[in-house]
Design an enzyme around this catalytic site. Structure first.
Site, PDB file in Angstrom:
ATOM      1  N   GLU A  39     -10.565   2.733   7.122  1.00 59.86           N
ATOM      2  CA  GLU A  39      -9.646   3.707   7.362  1.00 59.86           C
ATOM      3  C   GLU A  39      -9.981   4.847   8.425  1.00 59.86           C
ATOM      4  O   GLU A  39      -9.520   5.179   9.253  1.00 59.86           O
ATOM      5  CB  GLU A  39      -8.936   4.293   6.248  1.00 59.86           C
ATOM      6  CG  GLU A  39      -7.876   5.382   6.636  1.00 59.86           C
ATOM      7  CD  GLU A  39      -7.249   6.105   5.320  1.00 59.86           C
ATOM      8  OE1 GLU A  39      -6.055   6.559   5.361  1.00 59.86           O
ATOM      9  OE2 GLU A  39      -7.895   5.934   4.286  1.00 59.86           O
ATOM     10  N   GLY A  95      -9.960   7.602  -2.151  1.00 61.85           N
ATOM     11  CA  GLY A  95     -10.668   8.676  -1.662  1.00 61.85           C
ATOM     12  C   GLY A  95     -11.286   8.903  -0.388  1.00 61.85           C
ATOM     13  O   GLY A  95     -11.374   7.870   0.409  1.00 61.85           O
ATOM     14  N   HIS A 106      -9.980   0.688  -0.463  1.00 63.46           N
ATOM     15  CA  HIS A 106      -9.612   1.431   0.642  1.00 63.46           C
ATOM     16  C   HIS A 106     -10.938   1.324   1.487  1.00 63.46           C
ATOM     17  O   HIS A 106     -12.011   1.917   1.154  1.00 63.46           O
ATOM     18  CB  HIS A 106      -9.466   2.837   0.276  1.00 63.46           C
ATOM     19  CG  HIS A 106      -8.059   3.387  -0.133  1.00 63.46           C
ATOM     20  ND1 HIS A 106      -7.530   3.010  -1.145  1.00 63.46           N
ATOM     21  CD2 HIS A 106      -7.063   3.937   0.707  1.00 63.46           C
ATOM     22  CE1 HIS A 106      -6.149   3.356  -1.283  1.00 63.46           C
ATOM     23  NE2 HIS A 106      -5.921   3.849  -0.236  1.00 63.46           N
ATOM     24  N   ASP A 136       1.524   9.275  -6.033  1.00 67.80           N
ATOM     25  CA  ASP A 136       1.390  10.832  -5.832  1.00 67.80           C
ATOM     26  C   ASP A 136       1.764  11.101  -4.355  1.00 67.80           C
ATOM     27  O   ASP A 136       1.727  12.233  -4.132  1.00 67.80           O
ATOM     28  CB  ASP A 136       0.253  11.172  -6.186  1.00 67.80           C
ATOM     29  CG  ASP A 136      -1.147  10.553  -5.707  1.00 67.80           C
ATOM     30  OD1 ASP A 136      -0.793   9.779  -5.065  1.00 67.80           O
ATOM     31  OD2 ASP A 136      -1.945  11.189  -6.158  1.00 67.80           O
ATOM     32  N   ASP A 158       1.757   4.039   2.811  1.00 66.15           N
ATOM     33  CA  ASP A 158       0.718   4.797   2.510  1.00 66.15           C
ATOM     34  C   ASP A 158       1.300   5.821   1.659  1.00 66.15           C
ATOM     35  O   ASP A 158       1.221   5.927   0.540  1.00 66.15           O
ATOM     36  CB  ASP A 158      -0.152   5.184   3.510  1.00 66.15           C
ATOM     37  CG  ASP A 158      -1.627   5.638   3.065  1.00 66.15           C
ATOM     38  OD1 ASP A 158      -1.844   5.576   1.827  1.00 66.15           O
ATOM     39  OD2 ASP A 158      -2.362   6.546   3.887  1.00 66.15           O
ATOM     40  N   HIS A 176       0.924  -1.186  -0.121  1.00 66.48           N
ATOM     41  CA  HIS A 176       0.024  -0.170  -0.016  1.00 66.48           C
ATOM     42  C   HIS A 176       1.012   1.212  -0.155  1.00 66.48           C
ATOM     43  O   HIS A 176       1.341   1.724   1.026  1.00 66.48           O
ATOM     44  CB  HIS A 176      -0.810   0.124   1.182  1.00 66.48           C
ATOM     45  CG  HIS A 176      -1.956   0.926   1.103  1.00 66.48           C
ATOM     46  ND1 HIS A 176      -3.357   0.705   1.203  1.00 66.48           N
ATOM     47  CD2 HIS A 176      -2.137   2.449   0.813  1.00 66.48           C
ATOM     48  CE1 HIS A 176      -4.110   1.844   1.099  1.00 66.48           C
ATOM     49  NE2 HIS A 176      -3.485   2.564   1.036  1.00 66.48           N
ATOM     50  N   HIS A 196       1.138   5.068  -2.197  1.00 64.64           N
ATOM     51  CA  HIS A 196       0.713   5.804  -3.425  1.00 64.64           C
ATOM     52  C   HIS A 196       1.731   6.394  -4.275  1.00 64.64           C
ATOM     53  O   HIS A 196       2.606   7.093  -3.368  1.00 64.64           O
ATOM     54  CB  HIS A 196      -0.177   6.915  -2.806  1.00 64.64           C
ATOM     55  CG  HIS A 196      -1.481   6.340  -2.436  1.00 64.64           C
ATOM     56  ND1 HIS A 196      -2.675   6.156  -3.137  1.00 64.64           N
ATOM     57  CD2 HIS A 196      -1.893   5.812  -0.896  1.00 64.64           C
ATOM     58  CE1 HIS A 196      -3.829   5.508  -2.419  1.00 64.64           C
ATOM     59  NE2 HIS A 196      -3.251   5.306  -1.339  1.00 64.64           N
TER      60      HIS A 196
END
Length: 387
Positions: free
Chosen positions: A218, A188, A215, A30, A307, A26, A28
């Protein structure tokens, strides 16, 4: 971590943690840019909205802005990273550097996710975005090999849960399957955007026998997890940390699992836990209080992840350092988490098995032998001094 602490049991030193063969599920794309790269890409693309133009100050800004206790505020920081990732060259560079940075940190296998739909502002097509990122990952793997590191990076294509392109992105993930893309994800803000809005995408992926994670759990809690599993059929839970809400710990130390928590454990559903990020978004108050400690003790299929390395100012090594300090985890615990993650990856079974038996287990065996040798040498030295 002091050298004295590292001598207890087989608790790893910081150097051993960095050198250990780690697996990341996991992360990202970006959320992991180098601050200096952001500044250079902003200058090249005339992106003028950065809050800081000094790389060091910019790195601090990202961490502080994300460290708010709010998932929504945390997500706002991505406007700047996505803002400079709108050209082919930028995407290739960011993906290349991602692979290099992970390899330098001892990661041997990673699944890195990104949302192609967020990189179209300068005229790229969805296909061009995917091909640029794949090219960057391959370049990064090659450079890592030249520097003496081994890493394999697979891409997860993410659809944004507040948008309406999930089926389109799922179809894109299927077209680039076996070409560098290993699965699908939605991401998101969870509140108000349930995964059930995208059932057509999940049904399509199941018909195509493809892999996907969601996701869930969370920030929104147990209903999000239940929907991701029972309505959508997710293979893994992105975060899933709120499963702790279905576990009761009594005063005498006994534990009772609710039906959903029992299902997650019994079915060996992987939890993509991200300790530092969870602290930032308010899912836990401290590393010592993070549910990963209990989930590990109860033998859930827990994995350790980053993350967003930029926003959380973290790496896989830093995540494990925090857990070693909080829970006294040993090299055996690190291996358990790493094997869990590799078992849960989206590459074929035989390839997963090869990574476990040929890379992960031998890597940890070498570190354990090194630790034992140092312990033996230390003991022998003490005895010699006494004599």
């Amino acid at each position: 971590m002091t050298s004295q602490t590292a001598q207890k049991a087989n608790i790893p030193s910081s150097d051993q943690i960095r050198r250990a063969p780690k697996v990341l599920l996991h992360d990202h794309l970006d959320g992991g840019l180098r601050p200096g790269t952001i500044v250079e890409l902003a200058r090249a693309s005339s992106y003028s909205q950065l809050p800081e133009t000094d790389p060091d100050k910019l790195g601090v800004w990202f961490h502080e802005a994300a460290d708010s206790g709010s998932l929504e505020r945390y997500l706002e920081t991505f406007s700047h990273t996505v803002g400079v990732m709108q050209t082919r060259d930028a995407l290739v560079r960011v993906a290349r550097e991602c692979a290099e940075d992970l390899a330098e940190d001892g990661v041997v296998y990673a699944e890195v996710r990104y949302a192609p739909e967020q990189h179209l502002e300068a005229g790229l097509s969805l296909e061009e975005v995917v091909e640029a990122v794949n090219e960057g990952f391959r370049e990064g793997e090659r450079i890592a090999r030249e520097n003496g590191h081994r890493i394999r990076v697979g891409a997860l294509l993410t659809a944004m849960r507040h948008a309406a392109r999930a089926l389109e992105i799922a179809e894109l993930a299927n077209r680039y399957r076996d070409l560098g893309v290993v699965g699908f994800d939605i991401a998101g803000a969870e509140a108000g955007h349930p995964p059930t809005r995208h059932l057509d995408a999940f049904e399509y992926l199941k018909r195509e026998n493809n892999h996907f994670t969601i996701h869930a759990g969370e920030a929104f809690g147990l209903p999000s997890i239940w929907q991701a599993l029972q309505w959508c059929g997710a293979d893994r839970l992105g975060h899933g940390v709120r499963i702790i809400d279905d576990i009761q710990v009594h005063a005498d130390g006994s534990v009772k699992l609710g039906r959903l928590a029992s299902y997650v454990r019994d079915k060996r559903i992987p939890l993509e836990l991200c300790p530092s990020s969870n602290l930032q978004t308010g899912a836990a108050e401290s590393y010592a209080d993070h549910p990963i400690g209990l989930l590990r003790r109860l033998h859930f299929r827990a994995t350790v992840n980053t993350d967003n390395r930029l926003m959380s100012h973290t790496s896989m090594s830093r995540e494990f350092e925090h857990l070693v300090d909080a829970f006294g985890y040993t090299l055996d615990d690190m291996q358990w988490f790493s094997v869990n993650a590799m078992k849960s990856s989206f590459i074929p079974f035989d390839e997963r098995l090869a990574m476990i038996n040929d890379v992960i287990k031998p890597g940890f065996a070498e570190l354990k032998s090194e630790w034992l040798f140092r312990q033996t040498s230390s003991t022998s030295g003490s005895e010699a001094e006494e004599d």
